[in-house]
Design a protein around this motif. Structure first.
Motif, PDB file in Angstrom:
ATOM      1  N   ASN A  56       0.808  -1.220   0.000  1.00  0.00           N
ATOM      2  CA  ASN A  56       0.000   0.000   0.000  1.00  0.00           C
ATOM      3  C   ASN A  56       0.839   1.267   0.000  1.00  0.00           C
ATOM      4  N   ALA A  68      -4.785   5.817   1.049  1.00  0.00           N
ATOM      5  CA  ALA A  68      -5.560   4.713   1.627  1.00  0.00           C
ATOM      6  C   ALA A  68      -6.174   5.114   2.960  1.00  0.00           C
ATOM      7  N   TRP A  69      -7.267   4.473   3.320  1.00  0.00           N
ATOM      8  CA  TRP A  69      -7.931   4.693   4.603  1.00  0.00           C
ATOM      9  C   TRP A  69      -8.700   3.426   4.987  1.00  0.00           C
ATOM     10  N   GLN A  70      -8.969   3.284   6.268  1.00  0.00           N
ATOM     11  CA  GLN A  70      -9.714   2.122   6.758  1.00  0.00           C
ATOM     12  C   GLN A  70     -11.150   2.524   7.035  1.00  0.00           C
ATOM     13  N   TRP A  72      -9.618  -1.899   4.293  1.00  0.00           N
ATOM     14  CA  TRP A  72      -8.733  -0.819   3.861  1.00  0.00           C
ATOM     15  C   TRP A  72      -9.038  -0.514   2.400  1.00  0.00           C
TER      16      TRP A  72
END
Length: 497
Positions: A70, A75-77, A87
């Motif tokens: 990644n 990116a984010w959860q 994710w």
């Protein structure tokens, strides 16, 4: 009671590494993408618009030149009370989403599946001059066939695309190589299972266009001094190990048959190397049959792009005309597109190998090239502006603009404060409007309109004497019923100049 602190006003600045696109830039890009889509469609490719967001798991470790799956993505959860949310990430290219789409819908898609896609992608990388975190890509791929005809077709389509958008033959070259030939060279070097040494060799080969044959030879050996005087350690190979690499990189000859002969000498007894050469010969024969000669597409072993990604043929479109850099030095424009065969990407989802090949065009780079060639970048023509002399007669002005639009003429009514007529003409100038339409109370009573040729007016103001100005008026009075006809006549005369 303590006074509540006022929230600071947000700063009106573009986020670092991003940019805004206005008017003509958006129009030019849209026009170019439409032309490219026309070529792809003619070749039988279908449009695909996939999600801008993918799971990090689906994107996988295929982002070029990074070590972590990644790394380099935004990116984010997703929220989950147990902290088990997926994710997610913005796509970093258009190929990884294709692999997911094909794996997910392969039972419903034709096989082979031929698709093209256009849109923004995002890279969470350090920005720099001309290097942004959001940019456009324009891809075409064929999934589900191992035939070299698919690779040859991609190269031919790339050639046709460049000529269609305005890069003439002689100003570009599509260069083709094969990763298997490079693998054959690594095999005859006797590096065994030493992957670290192989990676070092590949990284060094990738510098061939910058440091040349002697530089690569030094970097594969003991090392070399760079331009700043700093010493760069080499890979530490022997002369016997270095020689196949140099033979490979310098194997291109004036005659394609001689190039293949040289490549066979470079790969020796390697079967994978021989397989790669055979594939290049197939591609060359297919392109020749289609009328694509070496003036458009050529075999070039020095093309070593995406060595950790591609599994077979690789190709790159290079623009060969000269430009001046920021220091006034002549240089070639360089690469605007690349691609190749990537047979392992879809396999991540399906377990079974799924062959695929494709290309990606750098949209901003190609637009910059077209501006250099004078094919784009001219001033954009704005709309005809219908001025407002009496705000109580807005319906009359709207009727005029509707007539113009219904006749296919781009037009708008001035919607600012009409009190100062000079400001209306300044607005028209700022919009680069070709014509202004004027109807005051006197014109309304007499059933006429004033039509001002703003382009001619500007030219006359720059150069004409008072007598010439009287002989070539830029403002005309015509019957109200002849509005559309006169505006069309003026626009036609402007386009001829």
């Amino acid at each position: 009671m303590a006074k509540q602190k006022k929230a600071p006003r947000p700063k009106a600045i573009t986020p670092k590494g991003f940019r805004d696109y206005f008017g003509v830039e958006v129009t030019e890009r849209t026009e170019m993408l439409h032309q490219i889509a026309g070529v792809y469609h003619r070749y039988g490719f279908e449009a695909l618009e996939s999600s801008a967001v993918e799971t990090v798991e689906a994107l996988g470790k295929f982002l070029p030149d990074v070590d972590r799956p990644n790394e380099g993505v935004f990116a984010w959860q997703e929220f989950d009370e147990k902290d088990n949310g997926d994710w997610m990430a913005l796509r970093y290219d258009l190929t990884a989403p294709l692999a997911r789409v094909y794996a997910q819908h392969r039972n419903d898609l034709p096989n082979p599946y031929r698709r093209y896609a256009m849109g923004p992608v995002w890279r969470n990388e350090k920005p720099g001059p001309g290097r942004y975190r959001q940019f456009y890509q324009c891809d075409a791929d064929t999934v589900g066939t191992a035939s070299m005809a698919a690779d040859a077709e991609i190269c031919a389509m790339l050639s046709d695309t460049l000529e269609t958008v305005g890069i003439p033959r002689g100003d570009y070259l599509v260069r083709v190589n094969n990763r298997k030939v490079m693998n054959g060279v690594l095999e005859v070097m006797g590096l065994g299972e030493d992957q670290a040494a192989k990676d070092n060799v590949l990284r060094t080969i990738d510098k061939f266009d910058k440091v040349g044959e002697s530089g690569v030879r030094e970097l594969l050996g003991k090392g070399r001094l760079d331009a700043s005087g700093a010493y760069i350690d080499g890979v530490g190979l022997s002369e016997d190990q270095i020689e196949p690499v140099i033979a490979f990189l310098t194997s291109k000859a004036d005659d394609v048959a001689k190039t293949f002969e040289n490549l066979r000498g470079a790969v020796g007894a390697s079967s994978v190397g021989a397989e790669g050469i055979g594939e290049l010969e197939q591609i060359g024969d297919l392109l020749a049959a289609g009328g694509y000669g070496s003036d458009r597409i050529e075999i070039d072993p020095s093309i070593v792009r995406g060595l950790g990604y591609y599994t077979g043929p690789v190709f790159e479109a290079e623009l060969t005309f000269e430009i001046f850099d920021e220091k006034g030095r002549k240089r070639q424009f360089g690469s605007v597109s690349g691609g190749g065969r990537y047979d392992d990407l879809v396999k991540r989802f399906t377990v079974q190998a799924v062959p695929a090949t494709g290309l990606s065009i750098g949209v901003d780079r190609l637009l910059a090239a077209l501006r250099e060639k004078g094919r784009m970048g001219g001033a954009s023509v704005g709309p005809v502006v219908v001025t407002v002399m009496d705000r109580d007669r807005m319906a009359d002005y709207q009727a005029m603009v509707a007539e113009l639009r219904n006749a296919g003429i781009r037009a708008e009514v001035y919607l600012g404060n009409p009190k100062n007529f000079g400001n209306q003409l300044k607005y028209a100038d700022k919009r680069n409007s070709p014509v202004a339409v004027i109807e005051g109370g006197d014109e309304k009573d007499r059933g006429v309109v004033q039509i001002k040729d703003l382009i001619l007016g500007a030219k006359i103001a720059e150069t004409a004497t008072h007598e010439e100005w009287k002989e070539r008026p830029s403002q005309f009075e015509v019957p109200r019923g002849e509005l559309v006809e006169k505006v069309r006549e003026i626009l036609a005369s402007q386009s001829e100049e």
